[in-house]
Write a protein that holds these residues in place. Structure first.
Motif, mmCIF file in Angstrom:
data_model
loop_
_atom_site.group_PDB
_atom_site.id
_atom_site.type_symbol
_atom_site.label_atom_id
_atom_site.label_comp_id
_atom_site.label_asym_id
_atom_site.label_seq_id
_atom_site.Cartn_x
_atom_site.Cartn_y
_atom_site.Cartn_z
ATOM 1 N N LYS A 265 2.722 46.528 49.377
ATOM 2 C CA LYS A 265 1.266 46.592 49.500
ATOM 3 C C LYS A 265 0.719 47.376 48.316
ATOM 4 O O LYS A 265 1.176 48.477 48.030
ATOM 5 C CB LYS A 265 0.896 47.287 50.810
ATOM 6 N N ARG A 266 -0.247 46.800 47.621
ATOM 7 C CA ARG A 266 -0.925 47.498 46.522
ATOM 8 C C ARG A 266 -2.392 47.612 46.877
ATOM 9 O O ARG A 266 -3.032 46.621 47.207
ATOM 10 C CB ARG A 266 -0.792 46.701 45.218
ATOM 11 N N ASN A 267 -2.915 48.819 46.817
ATOM 12 C CA ASN A 267 -4.333 49.058 47.079
ATOM 13 C C ASN A 267 -5.058 49.195 45.754
ATOM 14 O O ASN A 267 -4.626 49.953 44.885
ATOM 15 C CB ASN A 267 -4.514 50.327 47.911
ATOM 16 N N VAL A 268 -6.141 48.441 45.610
ATOM 17 C CA VAL A 268 -6.936 48.504 44.384
ATOM 18 C C VAL A 268 -8.412 48.601 44.746
ATOM 19 O O VAL A 268 -8.820 48.241 45.848
ATOM 20 C CB VAL A 268 -6.694 47.266 43.474
ATOM 21 N N ALA A 269 -9.192 49.082 43.803
ATOM 22 C CA ALA A 269 -10.651 49.123 43.952
ATOM 23 C C ALA A 269 -11.229 48.211 42.882
ATOM 24 O O ALA A 269 -10.989 48.411 41.694
ATOM 25 C CB ALA A 269 -11.167 50.543 43.788
ATOM 26 N N ILE A 270 -11.963 47.207 43.310
ATOM 27 C CA ILE A 270 -12.566 46.227 42.404
ATOM 28 C C ILE A 270 -14.045 46.115 42.729
ATOM 29 O O ILE A 270 -14.418 45.799 43.860
ATOM 30 C CB ILE A 270 -11.903 44.832 42.546
ATOM 31 N N ASP A 271 -14.890 46.369 41.750
ATOM 32 C CA ASP A 271 -16.343 46.207 41.904
ATOM 33 C C ASP A 271 -16.898 46.898 43.152
ATOM 34 O O ASP A 271 -17.771 46.368 43.838
ATOM 35 C CB ASP A 271 -16.732 44.727 41.915
ATOM 36 N N GLY A 272 -16.354 48.053 43.488
ATOM 37 C CA GLY A 272 -16.838 48.819 44.634
ATOM 38 C C GLY A 272 -16.213 48.437 45.968
ATOM 39 O O GLY A 272 -16.567 48.999 46.996
ATOM 40 N N PHE A 273 -15.281 47.498 45.981
ATOM 41 C CA PHE A 273 -14.593 47.076 47.202
ATOM 42 C C PHE A 273 -13.171 47.636 47.203
ATOM 43 O O PHE A 273 -12.497 47.618 46.179
ATOM 44 C CB PHE A 273 -14.511 45.545 47.296
ATOM 45 N N SER A 274 -12.712 48.083 48.361
ATOM 46 C CA SER A 274 -11.320 48.485 48.532
ATOM 47 C C SER A 274 -10.558 47.266 49.038
ATOM 48 O O SER A 274 -10.960 46.642 50.021
ATOM 49 C CB SER A 274 -11.199 49.618 49.544
ATOM 50 N N ILE A 275 -9.450 46.948 48.358
ATOM 51 C CA ILE A 275 -8.709 45.725 48.667
ATOM 52 C C ILE A 275 -7.218 46.020 48.675
ATOM 53 O O ILE A 275 -6.706 46.707 47.789
ATOM 54 C CB ILE A 275 -9.021 44.627 47.623
ATOM 55 N N SER A 276 -6.519 45.486 49.675
ATOM 56 C CA SER A 276 -5.064 45.551 49.741
ATOM 57 C C SER A 276 -4.521 44.187 49.344
ATOM 58 O O SER A 276 -4.996 43.165 49.834
ATOM 59 C CB SER A 276 -4.597 45.886 51.152
ATOM 60 N N VAL A 277 -3.524 44.184 48.450
ATOM 61 C CA VAL A 277 -2.941 42.928 47.970
ATOM 62 C C VAL A 277 -1.452 42.910 48.305
ATOM 63 O O VAL A 277 -0.737 43.878 48.069
ATOM 64 C CB VAL A 277 -3.138 42.763 46.444
ATOM 65 N N PHE A 278 -1.014 41.790 48.864
ATOM 66 C CA PHE A 278 0.383 41.546 49.177
ATOM 67 C C PHE A 278 0.788 40.302 48.399
ATOM 68 O O PHE A 278 0.024 39.336 48.344
ATOM 69 C CB PHE A 278 0.557 41.291 50.682
ATOM 70 N N SER A 279 1.986 40.304 47.785
ATOM 71 C CA SER A 279 2.356 39.125 47.000
ATOM 72 C C SER A 279 3.847 38.855 47.056
ATOM 73 O O SER A 279 4.656 39.737 47.319
ATOM 74 C CB SER A 279 1.922 39.296 45.546
ATOM 75 N N SER A 280 4.165 37.581 46.816
ATOM 76 C CA SER A 280 5.542 37.135 46.661
ATOM 77 C C SER A 280 5.605 36.426 45.309
ATOM 78 O O SER A 280 4.647 36.477 44.538
ATOM 79 C CB SER A 280 5.926 36.187 47.807
ATOM 80 N N GLN A 281 6.687 35.734 45.044
ATOM 81 C CA GLN A 281 6.813 35.016 43.767
ATOM 82 C C GLN A 281 5.837 33.849 43.659
ATOM 83 O O GLN A 281 5.399 33.508 42.570
ATOM 84 C CB GLN A 281 8.248 34.483 43.591
ATOM 85 N N THR A 282 5.476 33.239 44.792
ATOM 86 C CA THR A 282 4.694 32.001 44.747
ATOM 87 C C THR A 282 3.307 32.088 45.364
ATOM 88 O O THR A 282 2.509 31.178 45.205
ATOM 89 C CB THR A 282 5.452 30.863 45.462
ATOM 90 N N GLU A 283 3.020 33.177 46.093
ATOM 91 C CA GLU A 283 1.706 33.290 46.712
ATOM 92 C C GLU A 283 1.301 34.750 46.860
ATOM 93 O O GLU A 283 2.119 35.659 46.747
ATOM 94 C CB GLU A 283 1.654 32.561 48.057
ATOM 95 N N ALA A 284 0.002 34.946 47.122
ATOM 96 C CA ALA A 284 -0.528 36.299 47.291
ATOM 97 C C ALA A 284 -1.651 36.281 48.324
ATOM 98 O O ALA A 284 -2.281 35.246 48.553
ATOM 99 C CB ALA A 284 -1.049 36.844 45.963
ATOM 100 N N GLN A 285 -1.873 37.440 48.913
ATOM 101 C CA GLN A 285 -2.953 37.576 49.886
ATOM 102 C C GLN A 285 -3.678 38.888 49.620
ATOM 103 O O GLN A 285 -3.054 39.935 49.467
ATOM 104 C CB GLN A 285 -2.394 37.570 51.307
ATOM 105 N N ALA A 286 -5.003 38.814 49.547
ATOM 106 C CA ALA A 286 -5.848 39.995 49.355
ATOM 107 C C ALA A 286 -6.695 40.178 50.605
ATOM 108 O O ALA A 286 -7.254 39.210 51.132
ATOM 109 C CB ALA A 286 -6.741 39.824 48.130
ATOM 110 N N ILE A 287 -6.781 41.427 51.065
ATOM 111 C CA ILE A 287 -7.558 41.745 52.257
ATOM 112 C C ILE A 287 -8.563 42.830 51.902
ATOM 113 O O ILE A 287 -8.175 43.911 51.449
ATOM 114 C CB ILE A 287 -6.645 42.239 53.399
#
Length: 103
Positions: free
Chosen positions: A34-56
């Motif tokens: 799980k990687r937590n990032v802040a983009i344009d004022g939004f807090s987002i958690s990103v999960f990824s594999s080799q072929t797909e990703a999901q941002a929440i």
């Protein structure tokens, strides 16, 4: 425990369980980092594999910022994965974005 308290306890447990699962990824991302990032004022958690990703999106947002939130989810995936070639699986949700990585 009194009988009238049991339904209330059950409702409370279910409600609290739902709240704690808000930033849980889809089952296919279980075990992903799980990687937590802040983009344009939004807090987002990103999960990824080799072929797909999901941002929440884990921060609140008003309906007026729907377009910004959708763009922030995509930017978060690009930042975390380094892949700019994304194919959205269900682009209708502005709190969760799941994509195929095409790079």
């Amino acid at each position: 425990m009194e009988n009238y308290l049991k339904p209330r306890l059950l409702i409370s447990v279910v409600f609290l369980s739902a709240l704690t699962g808000c930033a849980s990824p889809s089952l296919r991302f279980t075990g992903s980092e799980k990687r937590n990032v802040a983009i344009d004022g939004f807090s987002i958690s990103v999960f990824s594999s080799q072929t797909e990703a999901q941002a929440i999106r884990t921060s609140r947002s008003s309906l007026a910022k729907k377009g910004l939130a959708e763009k922030a989810l995509k930017k978060a995936i690009i930042e975390v994965t380094g892949c700019a070639e994304l194919s959205a699986k269900d682009p209708s949700d502005w709190a969760i974005l799941t994509v195929d990585l095409e790079c």
